[in-house]
Scaffold this motif. Structure first.
Motif, short mmCIF file in Angstrom:
data_model
loop_
_atom_site.label_atom_id
_atom_site.label_comp_id
_atom_site.label_asym_id
_atom_site.label_seq_id
_atom_site.Cartn_x
_atom_site.Cartn_y
_atom_site.Cartn_z
N GLU A 1 30.46 38.15 39.32
CA GLU A 1 30.60 39.39 40.08
C GLU A 1 31.78 40.23 39.57
N TYR A 2 32.94 39.59 39.42
CA TYR A 2 34.12 40.32 38.95
C TYR A 2 34.63 39.82 37.60
N SER B 1 35.80 36.82 37.34
CA SER B 1 37.02 36.15 37.81
C SER B 1 36.92 34.65 37.66
N THR C 1 33.64 34.22 43.91
CA THR C 1 33.47 35.57 44.44
C THR C 1 33.86 35.64 45.91
N PRO D 1 37.99 45.33 45.03
CA PRO D 1 38.13 44.97 43.62
C PRO D 1 36.86 45.25 42.85
N PHE D 2 36.99 45.49 41.53
CA PHE D 2 35.77 45.68 40.75
C PHE D 2 35.76 44.94 39.42
N ALA D 3 36.90 44.47 38.91
CA ALA D 3 36.87 43.74 37.64
C ALA D 3 38.18 43.01 37.41
N LEU E 1 43.20 41.61 39.17
CA LEU E 1 41.95 42.35 39.28
C LEU E 1 42.24 43.82 39.55
#
Length: 428
Positions: A10-11, A13, A17, A31-33, A44
């Motif tokens: 998803e990110y 990460s 998630t 958050p997006f990345a 992030l």
């Protein structure tokens, strides 16, 4: 950029998630990345231009809480700090302003000598000697930008020393890559590798309970079919993922036990030994299975569940205070040996909760060192965050980063590890 590390899609990460989403929900951010990671966590990007640091470092969280209430020009602005619990470990979210690298710009991509000049100047500014600092300063002459950076570094060092002296913090992780540019001034970007004075936290206002995250169906880095087939071999159904690190993932099973899935052979080797030779410093090992997944050997280590080392019903401030005390004492024990136990006892008068946990730590350390000496197994991955409780005794949660003496294993066990027996092959 992130080769060799398992990441949630998803990110991008290292953290599940649901952990990121829970922290984001509690702090009201989107958050997006993932931007990158280090030894103490990852950063992030947020939709509003700020960033969220996700870390397991109590020192990072403590200093962030202090800065949220006491802004300082040496650091970026900290807007929020919160926590969730994952596999018994506290994971902190820190929302702060984004900070550019001190080496931002295409000219630094090719002109590494400019980086070297500034690095030398920064080192000798902090450590001396005077004649080498003078030579490093001369190397900057003719470069207006680097001379300006040098002046800013002098100001930063002066202000940082004043901050440490005034507050009792010891912010010392100030290598040049950790210095950034924020609002035309230099700041320390990350500060999770330093010691703190826990007493200053007592005056802080944040005091609330934080619940841990809940997971959906597994939410695993491995395919659902993989988890189901592993659990079918064990004869127990999976319930949810407890989280993962760089060496694998832990899955909670319906009977309350846990299966750790890892590609690390030495972790499986130690588990095989412990299955037949129970040691109080480790969880009970019920079974070890070997699989081939995507062409690589993986091991499923079925073990008992491990409780949190520190209670979940403490407030954020109380937990950080105790963790800070214990982490400092733990470092002293590791460096000073068992004789430090009696010296440090005098510091703990009037702190019965800390005293209880400290005694457990000292007993654990004595036991693990005896185990190493007797077996010639080098178990050394007992950092503070890798500890948990079973029946009020401290045990290691994971033990995959250690040296294993293969001479302790029998021929069948070695053959099992090397895949010379029949291991099930998992298919997608």
């Amino acid at each position: 950029m992130f080769e060799g590390k398992l990441r949630y899609p998803e990110y991008g990460s290292l953290y599940p998630t649901s952990v990121i989403d829970k922290l984001a929900e509690q702090m009201g951010v989107e958050p997006f990345a993932a931007l990158g990671d280090g030894l103490q966590g990852e950063v992030l990007a947020l939709e509003d231009g700020r960033v969220m640091k996700v870390t397991e470092s109590v020192f990072d969280a403590a200093l962030s809480l202090y800065l949220q209430n006491n802004p300082c020009s040496v650091f970026p602005d900290v807007d929020a700090v919160d926590q969730v619990t994952v596999r018994g470990k506290k994971v902190y979210g820190i929302v702060r302003s984004d900070v550019e690298s001190i080496f931002e710009g295409p000219e630094y991509d090719t002109q590494n000598d400019r980086k070297d000049c500034l690095n030398r100047y920064w080192y000798f500014l902090r450590h001396g000697p005077e004649q080498l600092l003078k030579k490093a300063t001369e190397d900057l002459e003719g470069d207006v930008e680097l001379l300006q950076r040098a002046e800013q570094l002098q100001t930063l060092l002066t202000d940082l020393n004043a901050f440490n002296e005034a507050t009792g913090f010891d912010v010392s992780d100030i290598n040049l890559p950790n210095i950034g540019v924020y609002k035309d001034r230099l700041v320390v970007r990350d500060f999770g590798m330093n010691s703190i004075c826990p007493d200053i936290l007592k005056s802080m206002s944040t005091n609330r309970l934080v619940a841990g995250p809940t997971f959906g169906t597994y939410e695993s880095s491995f395919p659902t079919a993989f988890i189901d087939e592993v659990c079918a071999e064990l004869g127990i159904e999976a319930q949810k993922s407890l989280g993962r690190g760089q060496q694998g993932e832990a899955i909670l099973l319906n009977d309350g036990s846990v299966v750790k899935i890892t590609p690390v052979e030495r972790e499986a080797a130690l588990a095989l030994y412990l299955q037949e030779h129970y040691q109080a410093q480790f969880p009970k090992i019920y079974d070890v299975k070997r699989f081939e997944f995507e062409g690589k050997p993986h091991f499923a280590i079925h073990r008992e569940q491990i409780d949190n080392f520190l209670p979940d019903n403490s407030s954020l401030i109380e937990t950080i205070e105790m963790e800070a005390d214990l982490a400092r004492l733990w470092i002293s024990l590791l460096s000073g040996g068992q004789s430090m136990r009696y010296i440090l006892d005098f510091e703990l008068e009037g702190k019965p909760d800390v005293q209880m946990h400290f005694n457990r730590l000292a007993d654990f350390l004595e036991g693990i060192r005896e185990f190493n000496a007797e077996t010639r197994i080098d178990v050394e991955d007992y950092n503070f965050s890798n500890l948990g409780l079973v029946d009020d005794m401290i045990v290691l949660r994971d033990f995959g980063m250690n040296f294993i003496n293969y001479a302790l294993l029998n021929e069948d066990q070695v053959n099992f590890l090397k895949g010379m027996d029949a291991a099930p092959k998992l298919t997608m």
